[in-house]
Design a protein around this motif. Sequence first.
Motif, PDB file in Angstrom:
ATOM      1  N   LYS A   1       0.819  -1.208   0.000  1.00  0.00           N
ATOM      2  CA  LYS A   1       0.000   0.000   0.000  1.00  0.00           C
ATOM      3  C   LYS A   1       0.855   1.261   0.000  1.00  0.00           C
ATOM      4  CE  LYS A   1      -3.283  -2.738   2.709  1.00  0.00           C
ATOM      5  NZ  LYS A   1      -3.641  -3.107   4.076  1.00  0.00           N
ATOM      6  N   GLY A   2       1.740   1.376  -0.998  1.00  0.00           N
ATOM      7  CA  GLY A   2       2.543   2.597  -1.104  1.00  0.00           C
ATOM      8  C   GLY A   2       3.897   2.436  -0.442  1.00  0.00           C
ATOM      9  N   ILE A   3       4.762   1.635  -1.081  1.00  0.00           N
ATOM     10  CA  ILE A   3       6.081   1.335  -0.524  1.00  0.00           C
ATOM     11  C   ILE A   3       7.139   2.178  -1.240  1.00  0.00           C
ATOM     12  CG2 ILE A   3       7.824  -0.485  -0.205  1.00  0.00           C
ATOM     13  CD1 ILE A   3       5.301  -0.932   1.456  1.00  0.00           C
ATOM     14  N   SER A   4       7.925   2.917  -0.467  1.00  0.00           N
ATOM     15  CA  SER A   4       9.006   3.712  -1.036  1.00  0.00           C
ATOM     16  C   SER A   4      10.289   3.490  -0.247  1.00  0.00           C
ATOM     17  CB  SER A   4       8.685   5.217  -0.994  1.00  0.00           C
ATOM     18  OG  SER A   4       7.526   5.512  -1.743  1.00  0.00           O
ATOM     19  N   PHE A   5      11.372   3.250  -0.966  1.00  0.00           N
ATOM     20  CA  PHE A   5      12.697   3.206  -0.343  1.00  0.00           C
ATOM     21  C   PHE A   5      13.736   3.323  -1.451  1.00  0.00           C
ATOM     22  CE2 PHE A   5      11.427  -1.293  -0.935  1.00  0.00           C
ATOM     23  CZ  PHE A   5      12.443  -1.741  -1.761  1.00  0.00           C
ATOM     24  N   ALA A   6      14.963   3.611  -1.062  1.00  0.00           N
ATOM     25  CA  ALA A   6      16.059   3.687  -2.033  1.00  0.00           C
ATOM     26  C   ALA A   6      17.261   2.968  -1.436  1.00  0.00           C
ATOM     27  CB  ALA A   6      16.407   5.138  -2.334  1.00  0.00           C
ATOM     28  N   ILE A   7      17.882   2.111  -2.231  1.00  0.00           N
ATOM     29  CA  ILE A   7      19.104   1.431  -1.806  1.00  0.00           C
ATOM     30  C   ILE A   7      20.227   1.900  -2.728  1.00  0.00           C
ATOM     31  CG2 ILE A   7      20.096  -0.790  -1.114  1.00  0.00           C
ATOM     32  CD1 ILE A   7      17.400  -2.097  -1.786  1.00  0.00           C
ATOM     33  N   PRO A   8      21.294   2.465  -2.164  1.00  0.00           N
ATOM     34  CA  PRO A   8      22.406   2.874  -3.026  1.00  0.00           C
ATOM     35  C   PRO A   8      23.137   1.643  -3.555  1.00  0.00           C
ATOM     36  CG  PRO A   8      22.991   3.160  -0.715  1.00  0.00           C
ATOM     37  CD  PRO A   8      21.555   2.727  -0.744  1.00  0.00           C
ATOM     38  N   PRO A   9      23.892   1.785  -4.646  1.00  0.00           N
ATOM     39  CA  PRO A   9      24.625   0.639  -5.180  1.00  0.00           C
ATOM     40  C   PRO A   9      25.495   0.008  -4.095  1.00  0.00           C
ATOM     41  CG  PRO A   9      24.796   2.494  -6.669  1.00  0.00           C
ATOM     42  CD  PRO A   9      24.110   2.996  -5.422  1.00  0.00           C
ATOM     43  N   GLY A  10      25.403  -1.296  -3.950  1.00  0.00           N
ATOM     44  CA  GLY A  10      26.207  -2.005  -2.953  1.00  0.00           C
ATOM     45  C   GLY A  10      25.626  -1.959  -1.553  1.00  0.00           C
ATOM     46  N   GLY A  11      24.512  -1.259  -1.381  1.00  0.00           N
ATOM     47  CA  GLY A  11      23.909  -1.138  -0.053  1.00  0.00           C
ATOM     48  C   GLY A  11      23.026  -2.330   0.287  1.00  0.00           C
ATOM     49  N   THR A  12      22.663  -2.402   1.565  1.00  0.00           N
ATOM     50  CA  THR A  12      21.801  -3.489   2.027  1.00  0.00           C
ATOM     51  C   THR A  12      20.543  -2.928   2.667  1.00  0.00           C
ATOM     52  OG1 THR A  12      23.688  -4.921   2.466  1.00  0.00           O
ATOM     53  CG2 THR A  12      21.638  -5.492   3.565  1.00  0.00           C
ATOM     54  N   LEU A  13      19.401  -3.397   2.175  1.00  0.00           N
ATOM     55  CA  LEU A  13      18.114  -3.081   2.788  1.00  0.00           C
ATOM     56  C   LEU A  13      17.588  -4.348   3.436  1.00  0.00           C
ATOM     57  CD1 LEU A  13      15.588  -0.996   2.918  1.00  0.00           C
ATOM     58  CD2 LEU A  13      14.644  -2.529   1.168  1.00  0.00           C
ATOM     59  N   ALA A  14      17.177  -4.250   4.682  1.00  0.00           N
ATOM     60  CA  ALA A  14      16.547  -5.390   5.342  1.00  0.00           C
ATOM     61  C   ALA A  14      15.061  -5.125   5.471  1.00  0.00           C
ATOM     62  CB  ALA A  14      17.166  -5.615   6.717  1.00  0.00           C
ATOM     63  N   VAL A  15      14.256  -6.165   5.251  1.00  0.00           N
ATOM     64  CA  VAL A  15      12.808  -6.060   5.347  1.00  0.00           C
ATOM     65  C   VAL A  15      12.343  -7.057   6.404  1.00  0.00           C
ATOM     66  CG1 VAL A  15      10.634  -6.153   4.084  1.00  0.00           C
ATOM     67  CG2 VAL A  15      12.751  -5.582   2.867  1.00  0.00           C
TER      68      VAL A  15
END
Length: 229
Positions: free
Chosen positions: A21-35
Amino acid sequence: AGAVRFDDVHFGYDADREILKGISFAIPPGGTLAVVGPSGAGKSTLARLLYRFYDPTAGRILIDGQDISAVTQASLRAAIGIVPQDTVLFNDTIGYNIAYGRAGADQAAVEQAAAGAAIADFITSLPDGYAARVGERGLKLSGGEKQRVAIARTLLKNPPLLILDEATSALDSRTEAEIQATLKTVERGRTTVVIAHRLSTIADADEIIVLDTGRIVERGTHASLLRQA
Ligand code: ADP
Ligand code: ADP
């Protein structure tokens, strides 16, 4: 390469029930996003959209600034490696299982590569004797070993973008810690999306988002989220 951006992404499997329902995020190159988030929150669904199993019903997903709806699935999937929670293996050698799906490649050569330089970081960190067992048939592998095979299979394509969908959640905590330590070395330089169960496994993530019923209800680093808790 490997910057990922979700821009107000909405999605539902059925027209009458929105899952994201409206997901926004940005991961820079080589970065790690955890969900993280409860079962049913939409974590796997988010990963499926990145892989284009499905397209958003609204909003955009960008990789290196390009809307992925304009990228062919073949080239997208070549750039993305996914390690799922449950790996089903063929009743064949470890090498075959690692090499499976390498279209057009000579199978024996790929099996060699599986034991060689392409995934050297990974193979050399496996328990003693494991690399030597790449050609062994009639596998009796533990859950942890199966996940190592799944990771090796994914790494063979050397993807700039890696999705770990609860890749170690089903394992006992000691095996999980061992595999997590190995994963840290292979994640280096790759943009990584980690869907996680235990917060302890994502302490190093650049950003953590907490999903609940399709919305981001918290976001921050491991330290900042612990401070709030
Ligand atoms: P999570 O990974 O956080 O456990 P999922 O993304 O798997 O959550 O599921 C989110 C919601 O979408 C759940 O309510 C689930 O039942 C539903 N869902 C998942 N896959 C499908 C599908 N293929 N068709 C319909 N609904 C689905
Ligand atoms: P994963 O293996 O990534 O968890 P699954 O497709 O097996 O993905 O299912 C994820 C969740 O979505 C599970 O909770 C499952 O029950 C639910 N789900 C899967 N397919 C459907 C569907 N067609 N309708 C409703 N829920 C579904």
